[in-house]
Motif scaffolding. Sequence first.
Motif, PDB file in Angstrom:
ATOM      1  N   LEU A 208       2.928   2.620   1.816  1.00  8.18           N
ATOM      2  CA  LEU A 208       1.977   3.019   0.505  1.00  8.18           C
ATOM      3  C   LEU A 208       0.598   2.453   0.818  1.00  8.18           C
ATOM      4  O   LEU A 208      -0.333   3.136   0.289  1.00  8.18           O
ATOM      5  N   PHE A 209       0.344   1.526   1.531  1.00 12.93           N
ATOM      6  CA  PHE A 209      -0.787   0.754   1.602  1.00 12.93           C
ATOM      7  C   PHE A 209      -1.711   1.145   2.822  1.00 12.93           C
ATOM      8  O   PHE A 209      -2.775   0.761   3.103  1.00 12.93           O
ATOM      9  N   GLN A 210      -1.218   2.253   3.487  1.00 12.79           N
ATOM     10  CA  GLN A 210      -2.113   2.400   4.698  1.00 12.79           C
ATOM     11  C   GLN A 210      -3.017   3.635   4.330  1.00 12.79           C
ATOM     12  O   GLN A 210      -2.601   4.416   3.480  1.00 12.79           O
TER      13      GLN A 210
ATOM     14  N   MET B 183      -5.318  -2.406  -7.098  1.00 14.84           N
ATOM     15  CA  MET B 183      -5.840  -1.201  -6.506  1.00 14.84           C
ATOM     16  C   MET B 183      -6.169  -0.157  -7.616  1.00 14.84           C
ATOM     17  O   MET B 183      -7.006   0.430  -7.807  1.00 14.84           O
ATOM     18  N   ALA B 184      -5.215  -0.207  -8.797  1.00 14.10           N
ATOM     19  CA  ALA B 184      -5.482   0.659 -10.111  1.00 14.10           C
ATOM     20  C   ALA B 184      -6.502   0.107 -10.673  1.00 14.10           C
ATOM     21  O   ALA B 184      -7.362   0.679 -11.401  1.00 14.10           O
ATOM     22  N   ALA B 185      -6.926  -1.461 -10.489  1.00 13.49           N
ATOM     23  CA  ALA B 185      -8.109  -1.902 -11.096  1.00 13.49           C
ATOM     24  C   ALA B 185      -9.607  -1.573 -10.488  1.00 13.49           C
ATOM     25  O   ALA B 185     -10.566  -1.924 -10.776  1.00 13.49           O
ATOM     26  N   GLY B 186      -9.119  -1.063  -9.125  1.00 12.98           N
ATOM     27  CA  GLY B 186     -10.217  -0.627  -8.237  1.00 12.98           C
ATOM     28  C   GLY B 186     -10.477  -1.929  -7.190  1.00 12.98           C
ATOM     29  O   GLY B 186     -11.575  -1.754  -6.413  1.00 12.98           O
TER      30      GLY B 186
ATOM     31  N   ARG C 207      -3.362   8.534  -1.545  1.00  9.92           N
ATOM     32  CA  ARG C 207      -4.601   9.333  -1.959  1.00  9.92           C
ATOM     33  C   ARG C 207      -5.612   8.472  -2.991  1.00  9.92           C
ATOM     34  O   ARG C 207      -6.325   9.037  -3.618  1.00  9.92           O
ATOM     35  N   LEU C 208      -5.251   7.222  -3.143  1.00 12.77           N
ATOM     36  CA  LEU C 208      -5.945   6.425  -4.088  1.00 12.77           C
ATOM     37  C   LEU C 208      -7.208   6.021  -3.377  1.00 12.77           C
ATOM     38  O   LEU C 208      -7.184   6.020  -2.262  1.00 12.77           O
ATOM     39  N   ALA C 209      -8.167   5.867  -4.326  1.00 14.79           N
ATOM     40  CA  ALA C 209      -9.643   5.722  -3.764  1.00 14.79           C
ATOM     41  C   ALA C 209      -9.723   4.531  -2.938  1.00 14.79           C
ATOM     42  O   ALA C 209     -10.430   4.594  -1.929  1.00 14.79           O
TER      43      ALA C 209
ATOM     44  N   SER D 100      -9.033   4.479   0.904  1.00 15.74           N
ATOM     45  CA  SER D 100      -9.838   5.553   1.756  1.00 15.74           C
ATOM     46  C   SER D 100     -11.275   4.819   1.631  1.00 15.74           C
ATOM     47  O   SER D 100     -12.267   4.912   2.753  1.00 15.74           O
ATOM     48  N   ALA D 101     -11.827   4.065   0.616  1.00 14.94           N
ATOM     49  CA  ALA D 101     -13.187   3.517   0.805  1.00 14.94           C
ATOM     50  C   ALA D 101     -13.212   2.289   1.356  1.00 14.94           C
ATOM     51  O   ALA D 101     -14.399   1.823   2.050  1.00 14.94           O
TER      52      ALA D 101
END
Length: 421
Positions: free
Chosen positions: A339-341, A106-109, A346-348, A351-352
Amino acid sequence: MSKLALMGGAPVRSEPYPQWPVFDQRDIDAVTNVVKSGRWGGFPYPGPQSKEFIRRFAEMQGGGYPVLMVNGTVTMEVALRAANVGWGDEVLVPAMTFQATAAAPMAAGAIPVIVDVDKENYCMDPKKAEAAITPRTKAILPVHLGAQMADMDAILEIAEKHHLIVVEDCAHAHGAKWRGHGAGTLGHFGSFSLQSSKILTTGEGGVLLCRTQELADRAASIIDCGRPHDPEGKEFTMGANYRMSELHAALGNVALERFPAQAKEREEMLGYLEESLSEIPGVRMLRRDPRHTTRSFYMYGFAIDPDQFGGERLGVVAALEAEGIPAEGGYEAMNRYSLFQPTNSRLAVPSAFPEHFDFSNVSMPEAERGAEHDSIWLDERVFRAGPKGIDDMAAALRKVQDQHEDLAEWVKVQKAAGRRH
Ligand SMILES: Cc1ncc(COP(=O)(O)O)c(C=O)c1O
């Protein structure tokens, strides 16, 4: 036999297990020398302590082009970014692991796609991994969990067939070998945590082993604020400062001196423990895979039949702890991590791509069964107290099993009082 220690009886073991981390004058001297040298930080990368540490680490693990960084989470993020895995790409992760394994993509997108585990070893099930592949899948991130290794033969075959990058999460597997090859040297990348509870520690830290010099140069650039690390000094990357300090690396150089003897002791004691555990009713041993030729590990997992152990896995963990045995409940099934819901993050990425994070109808039966009903985890310290440490562990588990009816009563009282045990 005395009552369960949970219910006021005498514990099986009153002597504490050995502490971790271990240190002596060598660590103090190593850090003191760095302090006196004035070369404290990780810039320019790599400093003399760092260079020496990663050279020896890769030698111990049996290969790979190493890059040193601040922890064993950014190692995985950097690996994916060095391999151009990013926004919207899918990365397969096992359903039973620490959240860092899914947070790093997730940090890598990228999107972590959760794959159920094999109930025989609690590691990613290769068949389920292959079934989860879509045109967006770019990487597989197997975890060598506890004293097990994921089936690397099957995973590498799938990766080759579907042109996927493999990042091994070896946070629990320093020194482990598969068919004689070191964990972390089989895939494109091997990620190791050096955080203070890990079996090779610098306090905080991580090593990334890369399959090629080119990947290592890119990873070194990413952790060094994007400065070029290619031979021509031309390739800038989108980087940040993830360099480890020389003070930490100095501790790593001392830790490497102790590591082989510690790992050997754990492995010998593990063989001894397994003989005793397999005789206890209601215990299911995980698979002993002959391809896993060296078992070096951070925690050890086995399974129980909860009905023969008072009904609740966490009751058994509490009972073992009361008997003086460092036991743990392990990780939640990944699809249950709040965390992953998307609503909680608030990580992108969530939400995307909310459809990937709607776990309301997702079931990971084996990970859920393991995480919620049948797995018990022992701390590595149990394996560093000689045969007596193992005898005490086995005696404690036998005692808990013998008195499972009392344990069931205790669990009932805890529940009625609304207490989590
Ligand atoms: C399986 C696993 N992966 C990754 C990590 C992350 O390592 P770090 O804490 O060094 O970021 C850990 C432990 O902390 C872990 O247990």
